[in-house]
Write a protein that holds these residues in place. Structure first.
Motif, PDB file in Angstrom:
ATOM      1  N   TRP A 169      35.167  56.905  62.189  1.00 48.67           N
ATOM      2  CA  TRP A 169      36.134  56.813  63.281  1.00 48.67           C
ATOM      3  C   TRP A 169      36.133  58.085  64.128  1.00 48.67           C
ATOM      4  CZ3 TRP A 169      38.520  53.781  66.320  1.00 48.67           C
ATOM      5  CH2 TRP A 169      39.635  54.191  67.044  1.00 48.67           C
ATOM      6  N   ILE A 191      35.086  55.289  50.316  1.00 48.48           N
ATOM      7  CA  ILE A 191      35.083  54.402  51.488  1.00 48.48           C
ATOM      8  C   ILE A 191      36.063  54.901  52.547  1.00 48.48           C
ATOM      9  CG2 ILE A 191      35.619  52.063  52.291  1.00 48.48           C
ATOM     10  CD1 ILE A 191      34.658  51.008  49.598  1.00 48.48           C
ATOM     11  N   GLU A 244      34.537  58.001  54.265  1.00 47.58           N
ATOM     12  CA  GLU A 244      33.455  57.647  55.182  1.00 47.58           C
ATOM     13  C   GLU A 244      33.986  56.915  56.405  1.00 47.58           C
ATOM     14  OE1 GLU A 244      30.262  58.598  55.004  1.00 47.58           O
ATOM     15  OE2 GLU A 244      30.997  59.805  53.329  1.00 47.58           O
ATOM     16  N   SER A 245      34.994  56.078  56.216  1.00 48.70           N
ATOM     17  CA  SER A 245      35.602  55.373  57.347  1.00 48.70           C
ATOM     18  C   SER A 245      36.230  56.367  58.312  1.00 48.70           C
ATOM     19  CB  SER A 245      36.652  54.376  56.852  1.00 48.70           C
ATOM     20  OG  SER A 245      36.073  53.400  56.006  1.00 48.70           O
ATOM     21  N   SER A 246      36.867  57.381  57.746  1.00 49.12           N
ATOM     22  CA  SER A 246      37.481  58.414  58.577  1.00 49.12           C
ATOM     23  C   SER A 246      36.424  59.169  59.382  1.00 49.12           C
ATOM     24  CB  SER A 246      38.266  59.386  57.699  1.00 49.12           C
ATOM     25  OG  SER A 246      38.806  60.437  58.465  1.00 49.12           O
TER      26      SER A 246
END
Length: 292
Positions: A13, A5, A8-10
């Motif tokens: 962004w 997670i 993927e968030s990185s």
């Protein structure tokens, strides 16, 4: 799971930052065109307001659409992104401005008695009293002045906006079903406009061929959009004036063909000739350049 997670968030962004940076760079290059397009929208509204002052109610003209259609209606960040928003809006506004300029010429050339109920003899809205100040004209009484306008008939502004956006999605959209639905809705809207007596049939008919011709010829004047289906980054950005000063022709040629300076990365990158095929497939044509 937590690591996945976070990773993927990185990525998400970074993608948002890259998209924002890309669009802001294009906006810095093309803001004059966008501002001119917005100003022309106001000028068009001002012209429509002005023609109402010289509108004179009269008997409704004989119209085949009125005879065939009874008075039964009343007025009423994806991952697969393949285009640059700023550049597409430059094109859309160019289509609108050209079409609206032709529209202003036609409805000022000959004023027809409006067919709508509020434009007929006896209606208080059919004629506007002389303006008491310049400000009254410049404010165009939005939105009441737009809804109850009279005299700005040939050709339909409703159809201008509809056809411009339908034609734009037809070229850059990827969903065949949405394209087909858009054209169907445009046809249905044409009948509804006549049925509501918002326009004469000739207003709608003229809009259909005029707007399509305008979009066709103006679009030919624009260079095609670069392909961005292989990712985001400065390599796929249209070359700006500042970049032109700092790069040689050879470097620019490499970038436009999707090659970096590293010989190991000299591979031909697929380019799109300004449009995408349905369902995510692209047209393979070389020579994409700046779209504005």
């Amino acid at each position: 799971m937590t690591f996945y997670i976070g990773r993927e968030s990185s990525k998400l962004w970074k993608r948002i930052c890259a998209e924002t940076t890309t669009e802001l760079n294009l906006l810095a290059e093309n803001w004059k065109y966008l501002l001119a397009g917005v100003v022309c929208q106001y000028i068009h509204g001002l012209a429509a307001r002005g023609v109402h002052y010289i509108h004179r109610p009269g008997p409704t003209l004989q119209d085949v659409g009125f005879m065939l259609l009874p008075w039964t209606f009343h007025p009423f960040i994806f991952k697969s992104k393949k285009i640059y928003t700023v550049i597409v809006w430059c094109r859309v506004l160019a289509f609108l401005v050209a079409s609206q300029f032709l529209r202003i010429i036609t409805f000022y050339s000959t004023q027809l008695p409006g067919p709508n109920y509020h434009c007929r003899e006896g209606s208080k809205l059919a004629r506007l009293p002389p303006p008491k100040s310049v400000l009254e004209v410049l404010l165009i009484n939005f939105p009441r002045g737009v809804i109850y306008g009279c005299g700005d008939l040939i050709f339909s502004s409703h159809m201008i906006f509809t056809l411009v956006f339908v034609r734009t999605y037809q070229k850059y959209g990827t969903r065949r079903s949405i394209k087909q639905l858009s054209w169907l809705l445009a046809i249905i809207q044409s009948f509804l406009i006549v049925a509501s007596r918002k326009h004469y049939t000739v207003d709608v008919v003229v809009a259909w061929y005029t707007v399509n011709f305008v979009v066709f010829f103006i679009d030919k004047k624009f260079a095609e959009l670069p392909d961005r289906s292989n990712g985001i980054g400065s390599l796929l950005l249209p070359v700006t004036n500042k970049e032109k000063d700092g790069r040689t022709k050879e470097e620019t040629h490499k970038l436009l063909n999707g090659n970096s300076g590293d010989p190991a990365d000299w591979r031909q990158r697929t380019q799109v000739n300004g449009k995408n095929l349905e369902d995510g497939n692209t047209v393979h044509v070389d020579g994409a350049m700046n779209g504005a």
